[in-house]
Design a protein around this motif. Structure first.
Motif, mmCIF file in Angstrom:
data_model
loop_
_atom_site.group_PDB
_atom_site.id
_atom_site.type_symbol
_atom_site.label_atom_id
_atom_site.label_comp_id
_atom_site.label_asym_id
_atom_site.label_seq_id
_atom_site.Cartn_x
_atom_site.Cartn_y
_atom_site.Cartn_z
ATOM 1 N N PHE A 1 -8.474 5.609 -13.183
ATOM 2 C CA PHE A 1 -7.822 5.568 -11.530
ATOM 3 C C PHE A 1 -6.486 5.053 -11.695
ATOM 4 O O PHE A 1 -5.442 5.378 -10.899
ATOM 5 N N THR A 2 -6.262 3.797 -12.546
ATOM 6 C CA THR A 2 -5.116 3.287 -12.617
ATOM 7 C C THR A 2 -3.504 4.596 -12.794
ATOM 8 O O THR A 2 -2.497 4.221 -12.415
ATOM 9 N N LEU A 3 -3.843 4.440 -14.111
ATOM 10 C CA LEU A 3 -3.326 5.899 -14.523
ATOM 11 C C LEU A 3 -3.160 7.568 -13.773
ATOM 12 O O LEU A 3 -1.735 8.066 -13.710
ATOM 13 N N GLU A 4 -4.076 7.690 -12.191
ATOM 14 C CA GLU A 4 -3.291 8.344 -11.622
ATOM 15 C C GLU A 4 -2.539 7.593 -10.375
ATOM 16 O O GLU A 4 -2.577 8.610 -9.743
ATOM 17 N N ALA A 5 -3.406 6.542 -10.579
ATOM 18 C CA ALA A 5 -2.599 6.105 -8.778
ATOM 19 C C ALA A 5 -0.964 6.008 -9.083
ATOM 20 O O ALA A 5 -0.675 6.781 -7.772
ATOM 21 N N PRO A 6 -0.001 6.415 -9.957
ATOM 22 C CA PRO A 6 1.531 6.361 -9.355
ATOM 23 C C PRO A 6 1.275 8.034 -8.713
ATOM 24 O O PRO A 6 2.685 8.041 -7.955
ATOM 25 N N ARG A 7 0.441 8.531 -8.989
ATOM 26 C CA ARG A 7 0.655 10.009 -8.269
ATOM 27 C C ARG A 7 0.418 9.510 -7.182
ATOM 28 O O ARG A 7 1.155 10.427 -5.652
ATOM 29 N N ALA A 8 0.361 8.718 -6.220
ATOM 30 C CA ALA A 8 0.274 8.264 -4.573
ATOM 31 C C ALA A 8 1.645 8.093 -4.594
ATOM 32 O O ALA A 8 1.627 8.469 -2.811
ATOM 33 N N ALA A 9 2.045 8.473 -5.099
ATOM 34 C CA ALA A 9 3.841 7.560 -4.631
ATOM 35 C C ALA A 9 4.585 9.394 -4.323
ATOM 36 O O ALA A 9 5.181 8.936 -4.138
ATOM 37 N N ARG A 10 4.231 9.978 -4.268
ATOM 38 C CA ARG A 10 4.445 11.470 -4.871
ATOM 39 C C ARG A 10 5.285 11.543 -3.331
ATOM 40 O O ARG A 10 3.717 11.983 -2.841
ATOM 41 N N GLY A 11 6.117 12.254 -2.489
ATOM 42 C CA GLY A 11 5.938 12.843 -2.145
ATOM 43 C C GLY A 11 6.707 11.345 -0.411
ATOM 44 O O GLY A 11 6.629 12.007 0.934
ATOM 45 N N HIS A 12 6.357 10.592 -0.571
ATOM 46 C CA HIS A 12 6.435 9.443 0.135
ATOM 47 C C HIS A 12 7.378 8.600 0.455
ATOM 48 O O HIS A 12 8.123 8.565 -0.875
ATOM 49 N N GLN B 1 4.942 1.242 -1.377
ATOM 50 C CA GLN B 1 3.671 0.364 -0.480
ATOM 51 C C GLN B 1 2.557 1.940 -0.810
ATOM 52 O O GLN B 1 1.627 0.992 -0.515
ATOM 53 N N ALA B 2 2.984 2.871 -1.148
ATOM 54 C CA ALA B 2 2.299 4.083 -1.359
ATOM 55 C C ALA B 2 1.320 3.599 -2.874
ATOM 56 O O ALA B 2 0.254 3.855 -2.681
ATOM 57 N N ILE B 3 1.858 3.171 -3.627
ATOM 58 C CA ILE B 3 1.709 1.971 -5.206
ATOM 59 C C ILE B 3 0.308 1.448 -4.510
ATOM 60 O O ILE B 3 -0.716 0.956 -5.272
ATOM 61 N N SER B 4 1.183 0.417 -4.205
ATOM 62 C CA SER B 4 0.295 -0.755 -3.740
ATOM 63 C C SER B 4 -1.102 -0.580 -2.980
ATOM 64 O O SER B 4 -2.682 -1.631 -3.092
ATOM 65 N N ARG B 5 -1.406 0.730 -1.679
ATOM 66 C CA ARG B 5 -2.642 0.898 -1.065
ATOM 67 C C ARG B 5 -3.076 1.591 -1.985
ATOM 68 O O ARG B 5 -4.771 1.342 -2.201
ATOM 69 N N ALA B 6 -2.730 1.648 -3.685
ATOM 70 C CA ALA B 6 -4.018 2.979 -4.446
ATOM 71 C C ALA B 6 -4.155 1.472 -4.839
ATOM 72 O O ALA B 6 -5.863 1.612 -5.524
ATOM 73 N N PHE B 7 -4.000 0.641 -5.064
ATOM 74 C CA PHE B 7 -4.541 -1.022 -5.977
ATOM 75 C C PHE B 7 -5.396 -1.383 -4.610
ATOM 76 O O PHE B 7 -6.281 -2.130 -5.714
ATOM 77 N N ASP B 8 -4.557 -1.741 -3.914
ATOM 78 C CA ASP B 8 -5.367 -2.363 -2.926
ATOM 79 C C ASP B 8 -7.202 -1.632 -2.891
ATOM 80 O O ASP B 8 -8.206 -1.907 -3.226
#
Length: 202
Positions: free
Chosen positions: A169-180, A185-192
């Motif tokens: 999930f750590t390695l997938e987390a940067p996908r959260a930033a795509r399109g934001h 903030q998107a990556i920080s939310r995923a790691f929260d």
């Protein structure tokens, strides 16, 4: 992007003449490819054009880069070394998810700092589906190595499923930033979520 520097604090043995020549050829090919990709777009540049720009044969190009996508990413080993170091060398009072969050923000969002070359590179990757898929699959290859380091740092068995899940999930987390609009903030939310578990808004 290429990365021929050694990791800080990691001495490397001097390369012989043959190794230096190979490294210089590889760098010349990667530099030519990136220049052409940034000028004209990834899909509009052919392998033969890249070889000609680097003054090598296509056979030589494929000896260094087996697929076209690999021309854009030439630092897989260095990426893994930095990733594992983020866990091993974190401050004593910092959690593993927090250390990995900082690493993701530092390296996966390097283009957000105003460096025009990095910005152009990340724009190229983010607007080219083949490159987006390739870099994500390349990144996920580090899952097993990261899981072993997390387990070792946590005093858990090397095959602990929780460590494997955290690594994945750590390695997938940067996908959260795509399109934001705010990728940090998107990556920080995923790691929260990785740090604290799911908590629905009140």
């Amino acid at each position: 992007m290429t990365d021929t520097d050694t990791e800080a604090g990691t001495p490397s043995a001097p390369m012989g003449r043959r190794e230096r020549k190979k490294a210089a050829t590889r760098q010349a090919i990667a530099d030519a490819a990136l220049r052409l990709f940034l000028e004209r777009g990834y899909d509009d540049v052919g392998i033969r054009e890249i070889a000609e720009a680097a003054d090598v044969s296509t056979t030589t190009l494929f000896k260094h880069f087996p697929v076209k996508e690999a021309l854009v990413f030439d630092e897989d080993a260095a990426q893994e070394a930095r990733l594992l170091a983020a866990v091993r060398e974190r401050p004593r009072d910092q959690s593993i998810p927090a250390a990995l969050r900082d690493h993701a923000l530092r390296y996966r969002l390097a283009g957000a700092g105003g460096d025009d070359r990095f910005t152009a590179f990340f724009d190229l990757v983010n607007t080219t589906p083949a490159l987006r898929d390739y870099v994500q699959n390349m990144w996920l290859r580090h899952t097993d190595a990261l899981a072993r380091v997390i387990a070792d740092e946590s005093g858990l068995p090397a095959d602990d499923p929780g460590c494997t899940a955290l690594a994945h999930f750590t390695l997938e987390a940067p996908r959260a930033a795509r399109g934001h609009g705010d990728p940090r903030q998107a990556i920080s939310r995923a790691f929260d979520l990785l740090e604290n578990g799911w908590r629905a808004p009140a």
